[in-house]
Design an enzyme around this catalytic site. Structure first.
Site, PDB file in Angstrom:
ATOM      1  N   GLU A  92     108.441  37.001  43.250  1.00 48.80           N
ATOM      2  CA  GLU A  92     107.733  35.834  43.791  1.00 48.80           C
ATOM      3  C   GLU A  92     108.712  34.797  44.351  1.00 48.80           C
ATOM      4  O   GLU A  92     108.350  33.999  45.204  1.00 48.80           O
ATOM      5  CB  GLU A  92     106.856  35.184  42.708  1.00 48.80           C
ATOM      6  CG  GLU A  92     105.557  35.943  42.464  1.00 48.80           C
ATOM      7  CD  GLU A  92     104.550  35.167  41.623  1.00 48.80           C
ATOM      8  OE1 GLU A  92     104.923  34.139  41.025  1.00 48.80           O
ATOM      9  OE2 GLU A  92     103.401  35.613  41.548  1.00 48.80           O
ATOM     10  N   LYS A 149      93.541  37.326  46.977  1.00 47.89           N
ATOM     11  CA  LYS A 149      92.483  36.561  46.304  1.00 47.89           C
ATOM     12  C   LYS A 149      91.376  36.211  47.289  1.00 47.89           C
ATOM     13  O   LYS A 149      90.198  36.330  46.974  1.00 47.89           O
ATOM     14  CB  LYS A 149      93.050  35.272  45.697  1.00 47.89           C
ATOM     15  CG  LYS A 149      93.969  35.497  44.523  1.00 47.89           C
ATOM     16  CD  LYS A 149      94.380  34.173  43.936  1.00 47.89           C
ATOM     17  CE  LYS A 149      95.551  34.322  42.989  1.00 47.89           C
ATOM     18  NZ  LYS A 149      96.154  33.059  42.627  1.00 47.89           N
TER      19      LYS A 149
HETATM   20  O1  PA5 Z   1     103.919  32.367  39.360  1.00 52.62           O
HETATM   21  C1  PA5 Z   1     102.776  32.049  39.563  1.00 52.62           C
HETATM   22  O2  PA5 Z   1     102.500  30.917  39.968  1.00 52.62           O
HETATM   23  C2  PA5 Z   1     101.612  32.980  39.291  1.00 52.62           C
HETATM   24  O3  PA5 Z   1     102.011  34.226  38.865  1.00 52.62           O
HETATM   25  C3  PA5 Z   1     100.739  32.340  38.254  1.00 52.62           C
HETATM   26  O4  PA5 Z   1     101.494  32.131  37.103  1.00 52.62           O
HETATM   27  C4  PA5 Z   1      99.525  33.174  37.930  1.00 52.62           C
HETATM   28  O5  PA5 Z   1      98.817  33.443  39.092  1.00 52.62           O
HETATM   29  C5  PA5 Z   1      98.650  32.449  36.922  1.00 52.62           C
HETATM   30  O6  PA5 Z   1      98.254  31.222  37.432  1.00 52.62           O
HETATM   31  P1  PA5 Z   1      97.512  30.167  36.532  1.00 52.62           P
HETATM   32  O7  PA5 Z   1      98.403  29.779  35.436  1.00 52.62           O
HETATM   33  O8  PA5 Z   1      97.200  29.031  37.445  1.00 52.62           O
HETATM   34  O9  PA5 Z   1      96.256  30.838  36.016  1.00 52.62           O
END
Ligand code: PA5
Length: 447
Positions: free
Chosen positions: A287, A422
């Site tokens: 990421e 999403k």
């Molecule tokens: O790194 C990230 O931002 C994502 O992997 C989030 O952690 C993940 O989508 C979970 O998001 P949230 O904590 O808002 O549910």
């Protein structure tokens, strides 16, 4: 020394001069992180988190963990991505993959839910819990992530049916934004105890905040030791030259190898206890770096298991990869190999040797073979797999990731790409507001 990066598997792929050339670049990227002067600078809370954290909340986490241990047989941790991987990685790193079966008295079993949309997986956990007492730690920064939201809706209902609304309130702990979001509103309305995902810490950098610390503490792990390890790593990797600082050196090495066409990094472990650490690392780097059509693709492998599957590819396949091996020197417990009359299995030459000794030779032998096959190897030797070393290693990789992202020329602290699937999923599910997209996508699917 808690950990050490070794160049043994790199000398035939790069020279010290190349590292020296990287030095000014790494120093600049370090300044960008420390001075918060570059893109993503509002997500740098993790840099000082090991020392600059909410001490009052930390004490509340320890209290809540004790309460969970006293009142529950099972803790269900609901979250996905950055709100899931760190805690599970830490628990398995310190206690092993079978932590639920070998836990000491007074420690609850811990299961992770809401990290997929499999009804089979969810029903399995319901079966495992049976009539036993359970608590829930629901974790979501945004509070509107589909996977954990569905799992929480189901488990909240189960909890209220079993304990009543008042009883459930004492068994549900919410970790979310300090002020905003669906989960925060729900927690306020229902009166759950809440913990904060700091505004300036992104999901994948959040394991040392309440996101990771509550489940880790509930599993009986010493979170103060974990923070101490992270704080010592922060100290060690704040400054220095590329050549004398393992973290800077690792970021420089990754960049050098990437420029030489090594676009895949395999994080290798030699113990199933580190498999989830590999999953955490994958999210952290994928990421952070994989954007603007660039980046090293992070994967992970568990040796020697995977030497019997993808080992062939690593030895002999496309030469676009390098390995980063995390070798833990001291096992949680060891086993000595005994004698067999007649030596029917041909193993008497190992009589009296420990399994860790055999594993260490597999590590050395594999390293040399893969290097001979053209796969550069970064070696990271860690003394032990405990809370302190998890904290240390975790900070090492986080800092290296921030440096690597800036070296690559991307913003390591956003993740625009995760929204695309999403949008399509919401449209196909018929979420209000996505009507037009639904028609277009269905036509494509049917077409
Ligand atoms: O790194 C990230 O931002 C994502 O992997 C989030 O952690 C993940 O989508 C979970 O998001 P949230 O904590 O808002 O549910």
């Amino acid at each position: 020394m808690a950990m050490e990066l070794k160049m043994t598997g790199l000398t035939s792929f790069m020279n010290e001069d190349e590292l020296k050339y990287m030095n000014p670049l790494v120093q600049t990227c370090n300044k960008m992180l420390l001075e918060k002067s570059a893109q993503g600078n509002d997500f740098l809370g993790w840099v000082n988190l090991p020392v600059d954290y909410d001490k009052e909340e930390f004490a509340r986490i320890q209290e809540a963990a004790k309460k969970i241990q006293k009142t529950c047989d099972v803790l269900v941790v609901i979250g996905i991505g950055g709100s899931y991987l760190g805690a599970r990685a830490a628990i398995e790193f310190c206690l092993g993959q079978m932590y639920n079966s070998v836990r000491p008295e007074g420690i609850p079993e811990v299961y992770f839910l809401g990290n997929n949309i499999s009804s089979g997986a969810l029903n399995d956990i319901i079966k495992i819990i049976g009539d036993r007492d359970f608590c829930i730690n629901v974790i979501s920064k945004s509070g509107r992530t589909t996977e954990p939201a569905i799992a929480f809706r189901i488990f909240k209902d189960m909890c209220e049916k079993k304990y009543g609304k008042e009883g459930a309130k004492d068994r549900i702990f919410a970790t979310t934004d300090k002020a905003r979001g669906a989960l925060k509103e729900l927690a306020n309305a229902e009166g759950y105890e809440t913990f904060v995902v700091p505004d300036d810490v992104g999901g994948r950098f959040s394991v040392l905040s309440a996101v990771g610390l509550l489940p880790i503490a509930a599993a009986g792990i010493d979170i103060a030791e974990m923070m101490r390890g992270a704080a010592e790593a922060r100290e060690a990797f704040t400054d220095g030259t590329t050549l004398d600082n393992d973290c800077f050196r690792y970021a420089a090495i990754r960049n050098i190898l990437y420029r030489k066409g090594k676009g895949t990094e395999i994080l290798v472990n030699y113990d199933p206890a580190l498999v989830m650490f590999g999953e955490w690392y994958k999210q952290l780097f994928a990421e952070s770096e994989g954007k603007d059509l660039k980046g090293i693709f992070p994967v992970s492998a568990a040796f020697s298991t995977d030497l019997h599957s993808i080992g062939q590819f690593i030895q002999d396949g496309t030469r676009n990869l390098f390995e980063t091996v995390v070798w833990v020197k001291e096992q949680r417990s060891d086993v000595t190999i005994g004698h067999m009359d007649g030596d029917l299995d041909g193993l008497n030459y190992l009589e009296g040797k420990t399994m860790q000794f055999v594993n260490s030779k597999a590590y050395a032998g594999t390293l040399l073979a893969h290097v001979d096959g053209g796969a550069p190897n970064v070696l990271i030797e860690v003394d032990k797999a405990d809370a302190y070393h998890f904290g240390y290693l975790c900070y090492f990789f986080e800092k290296a990731c921030g440096l690597s992202g800036y070296l690559l020329g991307v913003n390591p602290f956003n993740q625009p790409g995760v929204e695309s699937y999403k949008k399509n999923m919401f449209a196909l599910l018929g979420k209000p507001g996505f009507e037009e997209e639904k028609k277009i996508l269905e036509a494509r699917m049917n077409g």
